[in-house]
Design a protein around this motif. Structure first.
Motif, PDB file in Angstrom:
ATOM      1  N   PHE A  51       0.776  -1.053   0.038  1.00 20.31           N
ATOM      2  CA  PHE A  51       0.020   0.110   0.209  1.00 20.31           C
ATOM      3  C   PHE A  51       0.878   1.381  -0.127  1.00 20.31           C
ATOM      4  N   VAL A  52       0.709   2.118  -1.078  1.00 17.57           N
ATOM      5  CA  VAL A  52       1.229   3.206  -1.182  1.00 17.57           C
ATOM      6  C   VAL A  52       0.091   4.472  -0.862  1.00 17.57           C
ATOM      7  N   PRO A  53       0.067   5.069   0.555  1.00 22.31           N
ATOM      8  CA  PRO A  53      -0.885   5.880   0.868  1.00 22.31           C
ATOM      9  C   PRO A  53      -1.027   6.989  -0.300  1.00 22.31           C
ATOM     10  N   GLY A  54      -2.247   7.589  -0.537  1.00 23.56           N
ATOM     11  CA  GLY A  54      -2.458   8.364  -1.530  1.00 23.56           C
ATOM     12  C   GLY A  54      -2.493   7.869  -2.996  1.00 23.56           C
ATOM     13  N   VAL A  55      -2.176   6.533  -3.173  1.00 24.90           N
ATOM     14  CA  VAL A  55      -2.084   5.922  -4.539  1.00 24.90           C
ATOM     15  C   VAL A  55      -2.983   4.575  -4.343  1.00 24.90           C
ATOM     16  N   GLY A  56      -2.860   3.516  -3.514  1.00 24.75           N
ATOM     17  CA  GLY A  56      -3.474   2.368  -3.763  1.00 24.75           C
ATOM     18  C   GLY A  56      -2.589   1.298  -3.428  1.00 24.75           C
ATOM     19  N   GLU A  57      -3.117   0.103  -3.325  1.00 27.46           N
ATOM     20  CA  GLU A  57      -2.523  -1.119  -3.212  1.00 27.46           C
ATOM     21  C   GLU A  57      -2.582  -1.985  -4.535  1.00 27.46           C
ATOM     22  N   ALA A  58      -1.318  -2.802  -4.379  1.00 28.32           N
ATOM     23  CA  ALA A  58      -1.203  -4.069  -5.568  1.00 28.32           C
ATOM     24  C   ALA A  58      -0.577  -5.329  -4.923  1.00 28.32           C
ATOM     25  N   PRO A  59      -1.081  -6.244  -5.497  1.00 25.37           N
ATOM     26  CA  PRO A  59      -0.759  -7.657  -4.979  1.00 25.37           C
ATOM     27  C   PRO A  59       0.885  -8.046  -5.394  1.00 25.37           C
ATOM     28  N   THR A  79       4.848  -1.258 -13.880  1.00 31.02           N
ATOM     29  CA  THR A  79       3.830  -1.430 -14.611  1.00 31.02           C
ATOM     30  C   THR A  79       2.837  -0.216 -14.530  1.00 31.02           C
ATOM     31  N   GLY A  80       1.923  -0.476 -13.423  1.00 31.73           N
ATOM     32  CA  GLY A  80       0.612   0.178 -13.106  1.00 31.73           C
ATOM     33  C   GLY A  80       0.914   1.662 -12.389  1.00 31.73           C
ATOM     34  N   LEU A  81      -0.178   2.099 -11.791  1.00 32.18           N
ATOM     35  CA  LEU A  81      -0.238   3.313 -10.896  1.00 32.18           C
ATOM     36  C   LEU A  81       0.546   2.877  -9.663  1.00 32.18           C
ATOM     37  N   VAL A  82       0.285   1.830  -9.019  1.00 33.54           N
ATOM     38  CA  VAL A  82       0.995   1.724  -7.685  1.00 33.54           C
ATOM     39  C   VAL A  82       2.320   1.115  -7.789  1.00 33.54           C
ATOM     40  N   THR A  83       2.601   0.464  -8.899  1.00 29.11           N
ATOM     41  CA  THR A  83       4.151  -0.115  -8.772  1.00 29.11           C
ATOM     42  C   THR A  83       4.973   1.171  -9.145  1.00 29.11           C
ATOM     43  N   SER A  84       4.389   1.953 -10.262  1.00 32.71           N
ATOM     44  CA  SER A  84       5.266   3.195 -10.401  1.00 32.71           C
ATOM     45  C   SER A  84       5.520   4.085  -9.034  1.00 32.71           C
ATOM     46  N   ALA A  85       4.374   4.195  -8.520  1.00 26.35           N
ATOM     47  CA  ALA A  85       4.708   5.040  -7.083  1.00 26.35           C
ATOM     48  C   ALA A  85       5.603   4.336  -6.203  1.00 26.35           C
ATOM     49  N   ILE A  86       5.600   2.921  -6.106  1.00 24.09           N
ATOM     50  CA  ILE A  86       6.533   2.379  -5.326  1.00 24.09           C
ATOM     51  C   ILE A  86       8.001   2.671  -5.965  1.00 24.09           C
ATOM     52  N   HIS A  87       8.234   2.634  -6.902  1.00 25.61           N
ATOM     53  CA  HIS A  87       9.577   2.983  -7.702  1.00 25.61           C
ATOM     54  C   HIS A  87       9.997   4.265  -7.615  1.00 25.61           C
ATOM     55  N   ARG A  88       8.994   5.073  -7.114  1.00 24.55           N
ATOM     56  CA  ARG A  88       9.370   6.481  -6.595  1.00 24.55           C
ATOM     57  C   ARG A  88       9.857   6.601  -5.469  1.00 24.55           C
ATOM     58  N   LEU A  89       9.617   5.803  -4.462  1.00 24.00           N
ATOM     59  CA  LEU A  89      10.158   5.664  -2.963  1.00 24.00           C
ATOM     60  C   LEU A  89      11.524   5.578  -2.926  1.00 24.00           C
ATOM     61  N   ASN A  90      12.008   6.051  -1.743  1.00 24.96           N
ATOM     62  CA  ASN A  90      13.431   5.980  -1.493  1.00 24.96           C
ATOM     63  C   ASN A  90      13.798   5.293  -0.169  1.00 24.96           C
ATOM     64  N   LYS A 245      -7.818  -7.374  -5.350  1.00 22.54           N
ATOM     65  CA  LYS A 245      -8.064  -6.209  -4.408  1.00 22.54           C
ATOM     66  C   LYS A 245      -7.710  -6.557  -3.077  1.00 22.54           C
ATOM     67  N   CYS A 246      -8.841  -7.371  -2.481  1.00 20.89           N
ATOM     68  CA  CYS A 246      -8.701  -7.514  -0.999  1.00 20.89           C
ATOM     69  C   CYS A 246      -7.667  -8.687  -0.749  1.00 20.89           C
ATOM     70  N   GLY A 247      -7.578  -9.682  -1.606  1.00 22.20           N
ATOM     71  CA  GLY A 247      -6.603 -10.910  -1.021  1.00 22.20           C
ATOM     72  C   GLY A 247      -7.218 -11.895  -0.154  1.00 22.20           C
ATOM     73  N   LEU A 248      -8.512 -11.540   0.009  1.00 22.99           N
ATOM     74  CA  LEU A 248      -9.116 -12.540   1.053  1.00 22.99           C
ATOM     75  C   LEU A 248     -10.258 -13.330   0.509  1.00 22.99           C
ATOM     76  N   GLY A 249     -10.475 -13.484  -0.621  1.00 25.76           N
ATOM     77  CA  GLY A 249     -11.311 -14.278  -1.262  1.00 25.76           C
ATOM     78  C   GLY A 249     -12.781 -13.330  -1.095  1.00 25.76           C
ATOM     79  N   LYS A 250     -12.915 -11.896  -1.181  1.00 23.09           N
ATOM     80  CA  LYS A 250     -14.176 -11.472  -0.909  1.00 23.09           C
ATOM     81  C   LYS A 250     -14.590 -10.606  -1.911  1.00 23.09           C
TER      82      LYS A 250
END
Lengths: 280, 332
Positions: A51-59, A79-90, A245-250
């Motif tokens: 989870f990147v706050p302000g962006v979202g979650e990715a499994p 690849t997408g929005l969240v993984t791009s945001a993770i790549h911008r982290l330090n 999204k949930c990771g829990l089968g819901k």
């Protein structure tokens, strides 16, 4: 149905500090997180929601082995929005984690067996968790022979180059590396994974288990090659990717037939896949 | 089981004493307007009471050069919910099984569920779009935890296993022998109808085996993929999660629909359910094959007919299922 009110918020992530970021290729980085004196409770094959706050979650699959204490590692392709945001982290930034989720590689079926690992590109990430688990000094004698075949599109696309060197130096495993296209410096094997598999690996298919992961097209042709070699469907183990999204089968996204890939998977044998709708 | 009958006036008076926390589904409001009070809140879809269309899961904010997440405690105020048997089954048979799974219980749902007292209103005028018999329900279906009420000779018949939750039962007068028999006969008739009309036992597996059938192409042809059916469906449980707000915000859970192409779209661009055919098949099979295969034969559809009622192109899930069920094992 009884209601358990003591339950915690299952969607609440915990924030962990990024200790180190290892660049792997032009669009893949490995993130090592500090679990602060805790040890991860995951088993090889499981994934987590990042989870990147302000962006979202990715499994993302967990690439570190549970035998590596106090850390968690994720290798992530931008690849997408969240993984791009993770790549911008330090380093020292905090990343949200919930999990581990999903089933695991069938460890009890794999012990006392010969193991053939086949990975393509970033597909090595989930397998690496199991490979390092098997190669751990305390675990190695629970498994028989180990062969690893790893391929990528080009030498620049190989991930975990530092790890590959470590595996190459070991004398208790067979390690093969291949690329689809070489370059001026490349002295190793050139060829597609399924072809290299058929040409270079001679094993008794009834005495080995094969664990494969990679892009869908590579998985498809590798399974075909393994079947030609005489491998049986229950002895071919792979992982599926679905939007989650949930990771829990819901939340319903990763539903295929009566299964939820996030809960009943992501690890399936080829025999299980044959009995499932091909909707992945 | 405690039972009895009360006058309409007594029942309405009792409802009025609780009217500030009384939810009534649109279907009940439409069928039995005399049970509405000034303050009772009407909801379109029963799941709104527990599985909120718009639910904050936790907050996050940027402070002291780092991210922080803060849990949100779910509220637990007790409420009554008045619904038809089909709608109530959506909670007991489907939603509870998804959101109250042991070890993965959703705390928000559990808190709202704990505070919920169900009043199930026996259905006296089924609509042409209804098909609760097909999926194991009937117009007098009830649950021991709920208060069951049924219009009965200008009065109301009541029954419950939870007299302390529904004190109205204490005001009831006991039914005489012939009245008791009358209720039993009515019940029996409806249960027999269910037994006769219920989808065959092998339907979930049979439909699963028809996954590759060409008929799905034909069935999906008319559907617009607008998703209206899934938003009005009392059992549709699929949801999305998204972060709302850049530096200060919350993780939001919202209803979603398998009818939308983006529902399964991978970041790579690959989509496992790329066309109308796969998505329509998913909606039908999830309810009539996958869910029952997972949940001991329980259908993921309660036959309320809401989706048929509101579909802009008259796409009819009952017709679709019956058409496919006929093909199982090539029976005709």
């Amino acid at each position: 149905m009884a209601i358990d009110l003591e339950n915690k918020n299952i969607y609440l992530p915990r924030l962990y500090r990024i200790m180190e970021i290892i660049p792997e290729t032009s669009d893949i980085k490995t993130f090592r997180l500090d679990l602060e004196d805790e040890n991860s409770s995951h088993l090889p094959g499981q994934f987590a929601e990042l989870f990147v706050p302000g962006v979202g979650e990715a499994p993302i699959s967990i690439t570190s082995s549970p035998t590596q204490k106090g850390i968690l590692e994720f290798s992530i392709k931008r690849t997408g929005l969240v993984t791009s945001a993770i790549h911008r982290l330090n380093s020292n930034d905090r990343l949200g984690i919930r999990g581990p989720y999903g089933n695991t590689f069938p460890l009890s079926d794999l012990t006392e067996q010969n193991l053939l690992f086949i990975a393509g590109g970033i597909g090595l990430a989930p397998l690496r968790s199991l490979i390092n688990f098997v190669l751990d000094t305390e675990k190695r004698n629970q498994f028989k022979k180990v062969t690893i075949l790893y391929g990528a599109r080009s030498p620049q696309d190989l991930v975990f180059k530092w790890e590959l060197k470590r595996w190459q130096m070991r004398d208790d495993i067979t390690f093969l590396l291949t690329v689809d296209r070489g370059d001026d410096q490349w002295k190793g094997t050139v060829g597609l994974v399924p072809n290299v598999l058929k040409e270079n690996i001679q094993v008794d298919p009834l005495e080995w288990k094969s664990i494969i992961c990679g892009p869908p097209i590579m998985i498809k042709f590798t399974i075909k090659a393994l079947l030609e070699m005489g491998f049986q469907p229950p002895d071919i183990i792979t992982t599926l990717e679905m939007r989650m999204k949930c990771g829990l089968g819901k939340c319903g996204r990763c539903n295929i037939g009566p299964y939820y890939v996030c809960k009943d998977g992501p690890v399936f044998t080829y025999q299980q896949l044959q009995n499932m709708p091909e909707e992945y | 089981m405690k039972s009895g009958k009360v006058t309409k006036n007594d029942l309405v008076q009792w409802l009025k004493t609780h009217q500030n926390n009384f939810l009534v589904t649109e279907k009940v409001a439409h069928h039995q307007p005399e049970l509405l009070c000034d303050q009772s809140k009407e909801i379109k879809n029963i799941k709104e009471a527990l599985f909120l269309p718009w639910d904050k899961l936790f907050n996050y904010h940027w402070e002291n050069q780092q991210w922080n997440v803060d849990n949100i405690q779910p509220s637990t105020s007790p409420r009554f919910l008045m619904a038809l048997p089909c709608e109530a089954r959506a909670i007991y048979e489907v939603l509870d099984r998804v959101f109250l799974q042991p070890s993965e219980t959703e705390s928000g749902y559990a808190a709202r569920r704990q505070g919920l007292k169900m009043v199930i209103v026996g259905c006296i005028n089924p609509e042409p779009t209804c098909f609760c018999h097909l999926v194991g329900g009937n117009p007098y279906w009830t649950h021991p935890d709920a208060l069951f009420i049924l219009p009965f000779h200008d009065e109301y018949y009541l029954e419950t296993n939870q007299p302390e939750q529904f004190d109205i039962i204490e005001q009831g007068t006991t039914l005489n022998k012939s009245e008791k028999e009358e209720i039993e006969v009515l019940r029996k008739q409806m249960e027999e109808k269910t037994n006769q009309e219920k989808l065959p036992e092998d339907a979930p597996q049979g439909l699963y085996d028809l996954f590759e059938d060409q008929e799905w192409e034909d069935l999906s042809w008319k559907c617009l993929n607008c998703g209206a059916c899934t938003f009005l469906c009392p059992t549709c449980q699929c949801f999305d999660m998204s972060a709302e707000g850049r530096l200060k915000g919350f993780q939001l859970k919202t209803w979603d629909s398998c009818m939308f192409p983006k529902f399964t779209l991978h970041a790579s661009g690959h989509n496992p359910r790329p066309t109308f055919k796969e998505r329509v098949r998913q909606r039908v099979l999830h309810k009539f094959s996958y869910f029952p295969l997972r949940e001991e034969g329980r259908y993921g559809c309660v036959g309320c007919g809401k989706c048929i009622e509101i579909c802009p192109v008259n796409w009819n899930i009952r017709e679709a299922v019956e058409r496919m069920v006929k093909k199982i094992g090539n029976r005709s």
